[in-house]
Design an enzyme around this catalytic site. Sequence first.
Site, PDB file in Angstrom:
ATOM      1  N   TRP A  66      28.148 -19.533 110.454  1.00 56.64           N
ATOM      2  CA  TRP A  66      27.879 -20.532 109.693  1.00 56.64           C
ATOM      3  C   TRP A  66      26.724 -21.297 110.299  1.00 56.64           C
ATOM      4  CZ3 TRP A  66      29.887 -20.920 105.114  1.00 56.64           C
ATOM      5  CH2 TRP A  66      31.264 -20.052 105.033  1.00 56.64           C
ATOM      6  N   SER A  67      26.817 -22.598 110.486  1.00 54.57           N
ATOM      7  CA  SER A  67      25.522 -23.173 110.899  1.00 54.57           C
ATOM      8  C   SER A  67      25.099 -23.033 112.292  1.00 54.57           C
ATOM      9  CB  SER A  67      25.736 -24.796 110.654  1.00 54.57           C
ATOM     10  OG  SER A  67      25.791 -25.155 109.481  1.00 54.57           O
ATOM     11  N   SER A  68      25.747 -22.290 113.214  1.00 49.43           N
ATOM     12  CA  SER A  68      25.135 -21.840 114.412  1.00 49.43           C
ATOM     13  C   SER A  68      24.042 -20.970 114.109  1.00 49.43           C
ATOM     14  CB  SER A  68      26.299 -21.068 115.267  1.00 49.43           C
ATOM     15  OG  SER A  68      27.474 -21.876 115.768  1.00 49.43           O
ATOM     16  N   LYS A  70      21.615 -21.582 112.364  1.00 51.91           N
ATOM     17  CA  LYS A  70      20.436 -22.649 112.394  1.00 51.91           C
ATOM     18  C   LYS A  70      19.667 -22.496 113.596  1.00 51.91           C
ATOM     19  CE  LYS A  70      21.796 -26.037 108.639  1.00 51.91           C
ATOM     20  NZ  LYS A  70      23.185 -25.449 108.338  1.00 51.91           N
TER      21      LYS A  70
END
Length: 375
Positions: A66-68, A70
């Site tokens: 997921w947003s890791s 980013k």
Amino acid sequence: MTIEGFCDPLFAGVRDAFALFFDQGLEHGGGVSVVADGKTVVDLWGGHADAARTRPWRRDTLVNVWSSTKGVVALAIAMLVERGKLDYAAPVARYWPEFAACGKERITLDQVMSHQAGLNGLAVPMDEAGMLAWTPYINALAAMAPLWEPGSRCVYHALSYGHLAGEVLRRIDGRSVGCFIAEEIAGPLGADFHVGLSAPEDARAAEMIEGPKASEWVDFVRASPFPHACDNPTPRALAPNDRAWRAAEVPGGNGQSTAHALARIYGMMATGGTFEGRRLVGRAAIEEAARPRFRGMDDSFALPAAFAAGFQIEDPVYAGRASAQSFGHTGWGGAIGFADPGAGVGFGYVTNRMLGFDDVDPRRKALIDAVYDAL
């Protein structure tokens, strides 16, 4: 539950904490890894890669973080800034001329990277297929007006962040963000991290499992007073189980990784950009990327937040333990990767059992506390 892998005896508390998650029913499958001063001191995994518990989790099991994702995109942008190809202070339209439409000509790359661009969702309906196809989604972003005055507040750009930053990268470099990461970061580091997973790798991909309150943040953000506060389309917790999702490049949230890959990437940044004799990026470029751009309330969550150029900083998960210059990024449901330059530590944790906010998910904090107890 058998925990496999390697753990330096000094970090036995990390193994104990990880094993306890399985005993308590908090974990289904996952891994944790720590790199300290350029050396792997923890690389553990356990559990199962599928809901039916027929596939044991292995060292090379990949899972959607997921947003890791980013944070790895933030590193890619930082590398191009260091090379003089990009400038955080420059308007995005300098690199992507169509982006200037409808009053967006002054939105800077810095504002995009710190969730202050006013583009946290689309002004027109978009299904998931349009987002996965890339072009319909970035064309819609380019054509729309900001949802609110850029720079006036922070509203987390959950999925649009990756397409905005990724299109800037593509325009200036010629490669997609997934290709850039593969060739410039993952390949040189030997880090098993992918944005856009090829079909032959599906056998290594873990099945996501939606645990208690995993989707509560979507409901919470949907209730925000700001329009389109949750990305359009709304993320689905089980989307990573689909081949179409894995194949696409969604740099805001579909990185497939092992824990060790995150720890290697952040371990490299924690020690100034050189890892095992290979230089990827300079210390000054890392420090500039990790410099604060926003401190205040994230209006999508109505919670305090601090952002650098694509990294979360001053994260409460490791507040009080890590040094002040630490930076990284959490992922929906549990994942996290971060660097602590003060301690020379890179950390990665991945899981396929998505839990809710920290009141129901103590895993990240317990693991990080165990790391700092050993230092």
